[in-house]
Design a protein around this motif. Structure first.
Motif, short mmCIF file in Angstrom:
data_model
loop_
_atom_site.label_atom_id
_atom_site.label_comp_id
_atom_site.label_asym_id
_atom_site.label_seq_id
_atom_site.Cartn_x
_atom_site.Cartn_y
_atom_site.Cartn_z
N GLU A 3 -3.35 16.88 -19.90
CA GLU A 3 -2.10 16.15 -20.06
C GLU A 3 -2.03 15.54 -21.46
N ILE A 4 -0.83 15.55 -22.03
CA ILE A 4 -0.63 14.93 -23.34
C ILE A 4 -0.08 13.53 -23.13
N ILE A 5 -0.80 12.53 -23.62
CA ILE A 5 -0.39 11.14 -23.49
C ILE A 5 0.41 10.73 -24.71
N HIS A 6 1.56 10.13 -24.50
CA HIS A 6 2.41 9.67 -25.60
C HIS A 6 2.09 8.21 -25.89
N ILE A 7 1.51 7.96 -27.06
CA ILE A 7 1.16 6.61 -27.48
C ILE A 7 2.31 6.04 -28.30
N LYS A 8 2.95 5.00 -27.78
CA LYS A 8 4.12 4.44 -28.45
C LYS A 8 3.83 3.17 -29.24
N SER A 9 2.69 2.55 -28.97
CA SER A 9 2.39 1.27 -29.63
C SER A 9 0.89 1.06 -29.71
N LEU A 10 0.48 0.12 -30.55
CA LEU A 10 -0.93 -0.23 -30.64
C LEU A 10 -1.43 -0.85 -29.35
N ASP A 11 -0.60 -1.69 -28.73
CA ASP A 11 -0.99 -2.30 -27.45
C ASP A 11 -1.31 -1.23 -26.42
N GLN A 12 -0.48 -0.19 -26.35
CA GLN A 12 -0.71 0.89 -25.39
C GLN A 12 -1.99 1.64 -25.73
N PHE A 13 -2.23 1.87 -27.02
CA PHE A 13 -3.43 2.59 -27.43
C PHE A 13 -4.68 1.81 -27.05
N TYR A 14 -4.69 0.51 -27.35
CA TYR A 14 -5.85 -0.32 -27.04
C TYR A 14 -6.08 -0.40 -25.53
N ALA A 15 -4.98 -0.50 -24.77
CA ALA A 15 -5.11 -0.54 -23.32
C ALA A 15 -5.72 0.76 -22.80
N GLY A 16 -5.33 1.89 -23.39
CA GLY A 16 -5.87 3.17 -22.98
C GLY A 16 -7.34 3.30 -23.30
N MET A 17 -7.78 2.64 -24.37
CA MET A 17 -9.19 2.63 -24.74
C MET A 17 -9.97 1.55 -23.99
N LYS A 18 -9.28 0.83 -23.10
CA LYS A 18 -9.88 -0.27 -22.34
C LYS A 18 -10.48 -1.32 -23.27
N ALA A 19 -9.74 -1.63 -24.32
CA ALA A 19 -10.17 -2.60 -25.32
C ALA A 19 -9.24 -3.81 -25.28
N PRO A 20 -9.70 -4.98 -25.78
CA PRO A 20 -8.84 -6.16 -25.83
C PRO A 20 -7.58 -5.89 -26.67
#
Length: 302
Positions: A3-20
């Motif tokens: 699946e291709i994940i669409h990253i729209k923001s830094l917040d979404q990217f960090y959440a996907g990496m399970k990071a603060p």
């Protein structure tokens, strides 16, 4: 198929990496990637963010375009907004050194960099066309990255954003300069590319593909030479003073002149033979390049 994940923001990217949550909503400096508790080899992303990163000493890398980037080379790679990339065999305990900057276009939209960034074609290069830097240049860029990180973390006043963008703009201008130097250092190899490009145009213009598909796109030319169209165009501009598009149009005009002077074939038929669906577009291009319409050129040189 992953699946291709669409990253729209830094917040979404960090959440996907399970990071603060990142300290700034529009730009982030990453020194060490968080541990990943999922199979990253099947993770593909298309991102609205710009990415530039210099990493060393890491197991694995990521895939972008037709290449796989190995961070152990210690070079600088760029990915533009809207591009698809994926992590490749990334291990949770990978030890990374270096830095990564990710930023959203909204950060620079109201600044001059918002207009200039489209001119930085290295954001459209393939992974194999990464920027190789000596230690002194890496240290210089790292100092600018340090300044951006300080503004993100320590300063929240009205000057912080402008200083962040200024430093980011400086990094990109120097990277543009460094790429120019890299092209010159590879002059002999680049001369071979120019020759191969001319050979490709000759073969293409003598094939049925010309009349069926029209003039080759810059990306098509790049693919034939195993590089991105953007890299090919910049290489040609440095080596010859003309872009890939200039070369394609120049070759077309020379072929058109030959047909105009050595036959009585109507201009409309010549245009169709070059793949123009609308002959008036051929006439417009020919006049823009020569100052004369095809018929005027034919009459003038009879």
């Amino acid at each position: 198929m992953s699946e291709i994940i669409h990253i729209k923001s830094l917040d979404q990217f960090y959440a996907g990496m399970k990071a603060p949550k990142p300290p700034h909503p529009l730009i982030s400096v990453i020194r060490k990637w968080p541990k990943m508790d999922f199979d990253s080899s099947n993770l593909k992303m298309v991102s609205d963010l710009y990415y530039m990163g210099m990493k060393t000493h890491v197991t694995g890398g990521f895939k972008y375009g037709r290449g796989v980037y190995d961070y152990e080379e210690g070079t600088l790679v760029f990915i533009g907004a809207g591009q698809v990339y994926s992590l490749s065999n990334q291990k949770p305990d990978a030890q990374m050194e270096g830095w990564t900057i990710m930023f959203h276009p909204d950060l620079i939209r109201k600044y001059e960099l918002g207009k200039k960034i489209k001119n930085y074609s290295f954001f459209r290069y393939e992974i194999s066309e990464a920027l190789h830097l000596p230690l002194e240049e890496r240290q210089f860029l790292s100092a600018l990255v340090d300044s951006i990180e300080r503004e993100i973390i320590d300063n929240k006043d009205q000057h912080a954003e402008e200083l962040i963008v200024q430093n980011l703009s400086t990094i990109l201008m120097y990277c543009d300069r460094y790429y120019g130097s890299q092209f010159h250092r590879r002059s002999q190899t680049n001369e071979d590319v120019v020759t191969k490009f001319q050979d490709f145009l000759e073969v293409y213009f003598n094939s049925s593909e010309l009349s069926e598909a029209g003039l080759p796109s810059i990306d098509t030319c790049g693919k034939e030479l195993n590089m991105s169209g953007a890299y090919l165009s910049d290489l040609l501009r440095i080596q010859t003073g003309k872009s890939a598009k200039d070369h394609i149009h120049g070759y077309l005009i020379e072929q058109a002149k030959n047909k105009l002077l050595n036959s009585r074939t109507p201009v409309t038929h010549i245009a169709l033979g070059f793949g123009f669906k609308y002959p008036q577009n051929f006439t417009k291009l020919f006049k823009a390049k020569t100052g004369l319409s095809p018929n005027e050129y034919r009459k003038t040189n009879e």
